[in-house]
Design an enzyme around this catalytic site. Structure first.
Site, short mmCIF file in Angstrom:
data_model
loop_
_atom_site.label_atom_id
_atom_site.label_comp_id
_atom_site.label_asym_id
_atom_site.label_seq_id
_atom_site.Cartn_x
_atom_site.Cartn_y
_atom_site.Cartn_z
N HIS A 151 0.81 -1.29 0.16
CA HIS A 151 -0.08 -0.06 0.00
C HIS A 151 0.73 1.32 0.09
CE1 HIS A 151 -3.42 -2.65 1.50
NE2 HIS A 151 -2.31 -3.24 2.04
N SER A 272 14.31 21.95 -16.06
CA SER A 272 13.36 22.78 -16.11
C SER A 272 13.44 23.88 -16.91
CB SER A 272 12.45 22.94 -14.89
OG SER A 272 11.53 23.99 -14.87
N LYS A 278 15.63 22.38 -10.78
CA LYS A 278 14.97 20.96 -11.24
C LYS A 278 15.78 19.87 -11.64
CE LYS A 278 11.10 19.78 -10.70
NZ LYS A 278 9.89 20.20 -11.13
N GLU A 285 9.29 8.91 -16.61
CA GLU A 285 7.90 9.27 -16.93
C GLU A 285 7.57 8.94 -18.34
OE1 GLU A 285 7.47 13.32 -14.66
OE2 GLU A 285 9.40 13.16 -15.43
#
Ligand code: ARG
Length: 441
Positions: A151, A272, A278, A285
């Site tokens: 979980h 970024s 970043k 992704e």
């Protein structure tokens, strides 16, 4: 040039023509169309349809076409039309004999099988590379302790190697799935004609041996009209992507400041345009994102094939884009994923310190009580109370005093601390497949 037209008086509308053409997509099958054509020509010769000399000319011309650099794709219907057109340009009327007893229906399925067989081999190699990389990472992390989750909550201590090898098992099954389905791809359908076979005495087993096919299809109607071998591949591709996607999701999580378990190399992360600080896990992704199209491709072909009456229907021309897209996407994802994990920096200390918080040794405390002859269900209850006490005190189980333990159960002795030690927990796991501590050899 068209491969048909004799029975037509009018012209095809421009829209219909470009709608019908598949050359821009199926041009990829060109080398396979030629390979199959050469083998078929040999079959025609064996059947006495063309002479040895005619075969030699045909073969030479086809080989020449194979090596041609086609810069501008000619405006023809499909790759089969193109090969025949080029062949006739090379050897004139003799080229027109190649299609004797053959149909584009058995031809296209043959080309696809040859193509897919080769691509499966390449994909297996990429998977094996990934499996080797996981092996290498598992070796250096065999005793890197980390939290195991259920979980997405810290659950029990495991090793990073065990976590990595969980994925390795998945990729091993993926490999075996591909090896298995390759058997069903590797079947000769050529010689089935349009749908009913042919009256020419084509030795299909001979053609199969020339093309390295292990079997010969036994029903011409099935041979030209099923695409289950592609669907099976698309489904195996979907499973591989599902595994890559889950792993990618973990990579994304692990790179966050919240987890902070790994850092990706500069080679596999991007920045970024506005936030200078970043460093984003774009590779992971993108792989997670591309899984959607791979599932889509599977759905697409399943839907195309649903309700098609026997045998060939033009709907089936729509099988190639999903197949080609899945192959291209899967291959680049496997390459990038392997490169990404090979070059990532693993923050062992962060993983290990995460095990300290979250009461990951609570199950082992219950097992300790079982050893002291308390039934597991009661032990579970007692440990629940101890954990709740420790949470309130904002401390860990191993930092509780023995007297504090005894508030909850007087069977707890000093030896409890040994049982709560994470390394000892990993050492004492016994079952096959468990997350265990490996002694240095
Ligand atoms: N381009 C076609 C396809 O990909 C080749 C087969 C055409 N067959 C036919 N009967 N028109 O499906």
């Amino acid at each position: 040039m068209k491969l048909w037209g004799g029975r037509f008086k009018g012209q095809l509308s421009k829209d219909m023509e470009s709608f019908n053409n598949s050359i821009n997509i199926d041009i990829r099958l060109l080398p396979y169309d030629i390979e199959a054509s050469i083998a078929y020509a040999a079959g025609l010769m064996k059947a006495g349809v063309i002479s040895q000399e005619e075969f030699n000319l045909m073969k030479k011309a086809l080989e020449k076409i194979k090596n041609m650099e086609i810069k501008d794709i000619p405006d023809v219907e499909d790759v089969h039309t193109l090969v025949e057109k080029l062949l006739v340009e090379e050897i004139g009327d003799l080229g027109k004999k190649l299609h004797t007893g053959r149909s584009r229906n058995d031809q296209v399925a043959t080309d696809e099988r040859l193509y897919l067989r080769k691509e499966i081999e390449e994909i297996i190699e990429l998977l094996e590379n990934l499996i080797d990389t996981l092996n290498m990472l598992a070796k250096v992390n065999k005793n890197t302790i980390m939290p195991g989750y259920t979980h997405l909550q810290r659950a029990q201590p495991v090793t990073f190697s065990h976590h990595l090898l969980a994925y390795q098992e998945m990729f091993k099954r993926d490999t075996s799935r591909l090896k298995d389905l390759k058997k069903r791809v590797n079947v000769l359908v050529l010689g089935s004609g349009a749908l009913a076979g042919t009256t020419y005495n084509i030795d299909r087993k001979y053609i199969a041996s020339l093309l390295g096919f292990n079997d010969v299809s036994l029903n011409s109607m099935d041979a030209v009209s099923d695409r289950d071998f592609i669907i099976e591949f698309l489904s195996a591709a979907s499973l591989i992507m599902m595994h890559l996607s889950r792993f990618s999701e973990e990579i994304v999580l692990w790179t966050t400041q919240e987890f902070n378990f790994i850092e990706l190399s500069d080679e596999y992360s991007t920045g970024s345009s506005i936030m200078p600080q970043k460093k984003n896990p774009d590779a992971a992704e993108l792989i997670r994102g591309k899984t959607g199209r791979i599932y889509g491709n599977l759905m697409s072909l399943l839907t195309v094939m649903k309700s098609l009456p026997l045998t060939y229907n033009k709907d089936m021309q729509e099988d190639k884009e999903p197949l080609f897209d899945s192959i291209d996407t899967l291959k680049i994802c496997l390459k990038v994923f392997t490169g990404m994990i090979k070059s990532m920096h693993i923050k062992k200390e962060k993983m290990e310190s995460a095990v300290k918080y979250g009461y990951l040794n609570a199950t082992d405390l219950a097992d300790y009580l079982v050893k002291k002859e308390i039934p597991f269900r009661s032990a579970h209850e007692i440990v629940g109370n101890i954990v709740s006490y420790a949470i309130e005190k904002n401390t860990t189980l191993e930092d509780l005093e023995i007297d504090e333990f005894r508030i909850f159960c007087n069977k707890i002795d000093e030896d409890v601390y040994e049982y709560l030690n994470i390394k000892n927990i990993l050492k004492s796991r016994k079952t096959i497949g468990a997350a265990k501590w490996e002694d240095e050899k």
